[in-house]
Design a protein around this motif. Structure first.
Motif, PDB file in Angstrom:
ATOM      1  N   GLN A  51       6.891 112.573   5.639  1.00 13.75           N
ATOM      2  CA  GLN A  51       6.517 111.795   4.455  1.00 13.75           C
ATOM      3  C   GLN A  51       6.610 110.302   4.733  1.00 13.75           C
ATOM      4  O   GLN A  51       5.724 109.526   4.364  1.00 13.75           O
ATOM      5  N   CYS A  52       7.683 109.934   5.373  1.00 14.31           N
ATOM      6  CA  CYS A  52       7.935 108.533   5.669  1.00 14.31           C
ATOM      7  C   CYS A  52       6.876 107.980   6.629  1.00 14.31           C
ATOM      8  O   CYS A  52       6.308 106.909   6.392  1.00 14.31           O
ATOM      9  N   GLN A  53       6.620 108.714   7.675  1.00 12.81           N
ATOM     10  CA  GLN A  53       5.646 108.250   8.657  1.00 12.81           C
ATOM     11  C   GLN A  53       4.258 108.151   8.054  1.00 12.81           C
ATOM     12  O   GLN A  53       3.499 107.214   8.335  1.00 12.81           O
ATOM     13  N   THR A  54       3.901 109.114   7.204  1.00  9.23           N
ATOM     14  CA  THR A  54       2.592 109.086   6.548  1.00  9.23           C
ATOM     15  C   THR A  54       2.441 107.838   5.687  1.00  9.23           C
ATOM     16  O   THR A  54       1.401 107.169   5.714  1.00  9.23           O
ATOM     17  N   LEU A  55       3.490 107.512   4.917  1.00 16.62           N
ATOM     18  CA  LEU A  55       3.432 106.327   4.066  1.00 16.62           C
ATOM     19  C   LEU A  55       3.278 105.063   4.906  1.00 16.62           C
ATOM     20  O   LEU A  55       2.413 104.222   4.634  1.00 16.62           O
ATOM     21  N   PHE A  56       4.089 104.926   5.952  1.00 16.95           N
ATOM     22  CA  PHE A  56       4.032 103.709   6.751  1.00 16.95           C
ATOM     23  C   PHE A  56       2.739 103.613   7.559  1.00 16.95           C
ATOM     24  O   PHE A  56       2.229 102.509   7.776  1.00 16.95           O
ATOM     25  N   ASP A  57       2.218 104.732   7.993  1.00 19.19           N
ATOM     26  CA  ASP A  57       0.921 104.714   8.684  1.00 19.19           C
ATOM     27  C   ASP A  57      -0.172 104.200   7.740  1.00 19.19           C
ATOM     28  O   ASP A  57      -1.036 103.399   8.130  1.00 19.19           O
ATOM     29  N   THR A  58      -0.136 104.661   6.502  1.00 16.13           N
ATOM     30  CA  THR A  58      -1.116 104.222   5.508  1.00 16.13           C
ATOM     31  C   THR A  58      -0.977 102.739   5.223  1.00 16.13           C
ATOM     32  O   THR A  58      -1.967 101.993   5.171  1.00 16.13           O
ATOM     33  N   LEU A  59       0.263 102.300   5.032  1.00 15.93           N
ATOM     34  CA  LEU A  59       0.498 100.890   4.732  1.00 15.93           C
ATOM     35  C   LEU A  59       0.092  99.996   5.907  1.00 15.93           C
ATOM     36  O   LEU A  59      -0.445  98.900   5.707  1.00 15.93           O
ATOM     37  N   GLN A  60       0.345 100.458   7.123  1.00 17.24           N
ATOM     38  CA  GLN A  60       0.020  99.648   8.291  1.00 17.24           C
ATOM     39  C   GLN A  60      -1.478  99.398   8.399  1.00 17.24           C
ATOM     40  O   GLN A  60      -1.916  98.332   8.841  1.00 17.24           O
ATOM     41  N   VAL A  61      -2.277 100.363   7.968  1.00 23.36           N
ATOM     42  CA  VAL A  61      -3.734 100.220   8.014  1.00 23.36           C
ATOM     43  C   VAL A  61      -4.248  99.443   6.803  1.00 23.36           C
ATOM     44  O   VAL A  61      -5.119  98.566   6.929  1.00 23.36           O
ATOM     45  N   SER A  62      -3.714  99.735   5.623  1.00 20.24           N
ATOM     46  CA  SER A  62      -4.281  99.216   4.376  1.00 20.24           C
ATOM     47  C   SER A  62      -3.762  97.848   3.964  1.00 20.24           C
ATOM     48  O   SER A  62      -4.481  97.081   3.297  1.00 20.24           O
ATOM     49  N   LEU A  63      -2.533  97.524   4.319  1.00 27.73           N
ATOM     50  CA  LEU A  63      -1.937  96.282   3.831  1.00 27.73           C
ATOM     51  C   LEU A  63      -2.540  95.013   4.425  1.00 27.73           C
ATOM     52  O   LEU A  63      -2.782  94.042   3.691  1.00 27.73           O
ATOM     53  N   PRO A  64      -2.764  94.938   5.755  1.00 27.15           N
ATOM     54  CA  PRO A  64      -3.236  93.669   6.317  1.00 27.15           C
ATOM     55  C   PRO A  64      -4.507  93.117   5.665  1.00 27.15           C
ATOM     56  O   PRO A  64      -4.526  91.938   5.282  1.00 27.15           O
ATOM     57  N   PRO A  65      -5.579  93.915   5.481  1.00 24.76           N
ATOM     58  CA  PRO A  65      -6.767  93.347   4.827  1.00 24.76           C
ATOM     59  C   PRO A  65      -6.510  92.988   3.369  1.00 24.76           C
ATOM     60  O   PRO A  65      -7.044  91.993   2.865  1.00 24.76           O
ATOM     61  N   LEU A  66      -5.678  93.790   2.687  1.00 22.50           N
ATOM     62  CA  LEU A  66      -5.357  93.500   1.297  1.00 22.50           C
ATOM     63  C   LEU A  66      -4.576  92.186   1.208  1.00 22.50           C
ATOM     64  O   LEU A  66      -4.849  91.333   0.352  1.00 22.50           O
ATOM     65  N   LEU A  67      -3.611  92.019   2.101  1.00 20.95           N
ATOM     66  CA  LEU A  67      -2.809  90.796   2.127  1.00 20.95           C
ATOM     67  C   LEU A  67      -3.683  89.581   2.432  1.00 20.95           C
ATOM     68  O   LEU A  67      -3.518  88.510   1.832  1.00 20.95           O
ATOM     69  N   GLN A  68      -4.627  89.740   3.332  1.00 19.32           N
ATOM     70  CA  GLN A  68      -5.515  88.633   3.684  1.00 19.32           C
ATOM     71  C   GLN A  68      -6.369  88.211   2.491  1.00 19.32           C
ATOM     72  O   GLN A  68      -6.517  87.007   2.207  1.00 19.32           O
ATOM     73  N   ARG A  69      -6.899  89.182   1.756  1.00 18.22           N
ATOM     74  CA  ARG A  69      -7.717  88.859   0.577  1.00 18.22           C
ATOM     75  C   ARG A  69      -6.881  88.173  -0.490  1.00 18.22           C
ATOM     76  O   ARG A  69      -7.327  87.208  -1.124  1.00 18.22           O
ATOM     77  N   ALA A  70      -5.660  88.665  -0.688  1.00 21.59           N
ATOM     78  CA  ALA A  70      -4.794  88.067  -1.705  1.00 21.59           C
ATOM     79  C   ALA A  70      -4.409  86.641  -1.327  1.00 21.59           C
ATOM     80  O   ALA A  70      -4.396  85.742  -2.177  1.00 21.59           O
ATOM     81  N   GLN A  71      -4.102  86.423  -0.046  1.00 18.80           N
ATOM     82  CA  GLN A  71      -3.754  85.079   0.404  1.00 18.80           C
ATOM     83  C   GLN A  71      -4.915  84.113   0.207  1.00 18.80           C
ATOM     84  O   GLN A  71      -4.722  82.976  -0.248  1.00 18.80           O
ATOM     85  N   GLN A  72      -6.134  84.541   0.543  1.00 21.53           N
ATOM     86  CA  GLN A  72      -7.300  83.672   0.393  1.00 21.53           C
ATOM     87  C   GLN A  72      -7.499  83.273  -1.056  1.00 21.53           C
ATOM     88  O   GLN A  72      -7.844  82.128  -1.360  1.00 21.53           O
ATOM     89  N   ARG A  73      -7.236  84.204  -1.934  1.00 18.67           N
ATOM     90  CA  ARG A  73      -7.395  83.897  -3.360  1.00 18.67           C
ATOM     91  C   ARG A  73      -6.412  82.821  -3.793  1.00 18.67           C
ATOM     92  O   ARG A  73      -6.773  81.889  -4.519  1.00 18.67           O
ATOM     93  N   TRP A  74      -5.170  82.925  -3.323  1.00 16.18           N
ATOM     94  CA  TRP A  74      -4.146  81.985  -3.776  1.00 16.18           C
ATOM     95  C   TRP A  74      -4.178  80.668  -3.008  1.00 16.18           C
ATOM     96  O   TRP A  74      -3.735  79.637  -3.525  1.00 16.18           O
TER      97      TRP A  74
END
Length: 491
Positions: free
Chosen positions: A171-194
């Protein structure tokens, strides 16, 4: 006349009540150690806590307990008693898996390491901490081995199960694998907005006013100061339980939001503890449903609730009540903006999971020996650059910012990641049911509806339901929903 099984169950309730009263004593001593204990008292406190650990172990290691558990299983019990017996069996198995000497040795090593951590993080010298942490780590490895053997699982999974009894490594590995793929582009878009918006500066407030503000906000949220305390410590935490809840926060003279958000986070823990079923407070079924749920409650208040325009409206009204000027632009920008930084407890809601991923990677490596203690600072800084694009300048900004490892709490950090997922889905659930969280009016009474809902749907169940059932009932473990929540709020 009660059956033998019923009498056995009653005997078990007495035994586990004794265990929980000792555990509460341990909790208050831990609070005292971090808040008011003189620096020269470390060795004495280490021996006290080790003796207390041995006493707790003796209570549950009573030779009568296995037979009582077996006899009670045949009794006619109420649903709550059946759930309590289930939790008794699980706690007994975990407790008796560890040798008494190991518990005492680990307790003493952690008290000494924590004292050294407090001093080491003031400077740039890691070696003093490394010596003491090496002792803690060796004992944690030994502990993980015993727990893994008893639970038939991976050593790191065994450590995680101390905080979430049903957690698996998969369960833990699945969550972190998902976050590792999904977070960077999301974080980049959020940073650009702010980054397109001007930064008005960090909100400032004198320390005396910060302390008063935290007390006012916690009282409005529902914290009972007749049965609890708010104090200052190097790292925010919550101890105690039931009718004696001790919370702390860490203030910063340059940043008015740091102490406030820390206090609100710990209030989330306190609210969960205060809402647990009072009639079962001394029994296993009366405790929380794991630290992911606990952190979910805390992060819900700190992240999902306190970073809304509605909450900023409440703050503005509160400042007016106190007769203080309020810089709405500064508070709004600080609470709502996205910008990666070095400090986990100061992180925005989008970059926060990356801090947990870093610690998860390092804990796995420390436990299996592929990361040496001496290499922690370099490894930490490499991961920080890789995940967040920032570099710590001091140990306090880097690998010594958290208290957890000095306390031997390896396996705890994944609870924050699952807690973040739970918090976002809890917010969505509350919004769907029109509970007042999205548009809080400038009135403290509006928090009553919220706290009543959380108590009724989360806290009052204690550990009655297995974690999977509570997750399903509230729709908490929805990772796509969590990512959608972050996208909608920050991008």
């Amino acid at each position: 006349m009660p059956s033998n099984g019923t009498a056995a169950y009653r005997d078990l309730e007495e035994i586990f009540a004794q265990y929980y009263y000792l555990k509460r004593i341990d909790s208050v001593l831990q609070w005292d150690t971090a808040v008011v204990m003189p620096a020269g008292s470390t060795e004495g406190r280490a021996r006290q806590l080790a003796a207390l650990q041995r006493s707790m172990q003796v209570v549950l290691a009573d030779e009568k307990v296995p037979q009582l558990l077996e006899s009670a299983a045949a009794a006619q019990l109420s649903p709550w008693q059946q759930a309590n017996l289930r939790e008794m069996c699980a706690l007994y198995q975990r407790s008796t898996a560890l040798p008494e000497d190991l518990r005492g040795a680990l307790s003493q090593a952690c008290v000494r390491c924590e004292a050294v951590w407090r001093e080491a993080r003031k400077g740039r010298e890691f070696q003093a901490f490394a010596t003491y942490f090496s002792d803690v780590l060796e004992l944690v490895r030994e502990k993980a081995g015993f727990l893994a053997e008893a639970g038939g699982c991976d050593p790191y999974e065994a450590l995680m199960r101390e905080y979430d009894s049903e957690r698996t490594l998969a369960q833990c590995q699945t969550l972190f694998d998902t976050l590792q793929v999904s977070l960077p582009p999301l974080l980049q878009r959020a940073q650009q907005r702010w980054e397109e918006r001007p930064a008005p500066g960090i909100p400032s407030l004198s320390l005396s006013r910060q302390k008063k503000l935290c007390r006012v906000v916690l009282r409005d949220l529902g914290f009972n100061f007749e049965g609890g305390r708010l104090d200052q410590s190097l790292h925010p935490f919550t101890e105690g339980g039931y009718d004696d809840i001790r919370i702390t926060t860490a203030y910063d003279s340059r940043n008015a939001c740091k102490g406030l958000l820390g206090a609100i986070h710990e209030y989330g823990h306190a609210a969960y503890d205060a809402g647990l079923p009072a009639q079962w407070h001394s029994q296993p079924v009366g405790r929380d449903r794991g630290m992911s749920m606990h952190e979910g409650m805390a992060l819900f208040h700190e992240m999902a609730l306190a970073r809304t325009p509605g909450f900023i409206n409440y703050l503005e009204h509160t400042f007016a009540r106190l007769g203080w000027p309020f810089d709405r632009a500064a508070y709004s920008h600080y609470l709502l903006h996205v910008k990666p930084g070095c400090i986990r407890i100061d992180a925005d809601e989008v970059s926060y999971p990356a801090h947990i991923l870093l610690r998860y990677r390092m804990e796995r490596a420390l436990l299996d020996g592929t990361l040496a203690v001496a290499d922690i600072p370099e490894c930490w800084n490499t991961h920080m650059q890789d995940l967040l694009g920032v570099q710590p300048k001091t140990l306090a900004q880097g690998c010594l910012q958290d208290i957890h490892w000095s306390m031997g709490l390896l396996g705890y950090f994944p609870s924050y990641a699952f807690g973040a997922v739970y918090a976002a889905n809890l917010y969505a659930k509350l919004a769907q049911e029109d509970v007042v969280v999205c548009a809080i009016q400038p009135c403290a009474s509006d928090f009553d509806v919220l706290s009543t809902w959380l108590r009724r749907h989360v806290a009052e169940h204690g550990a009655f339901y297995p974690e999977k059932t509570l997750q399903a009932n509230l729709g908490l473990n929805n990772v796509p929903g969590y990512l959608a929540y972050l996208e909608a709020r920050y991008c």
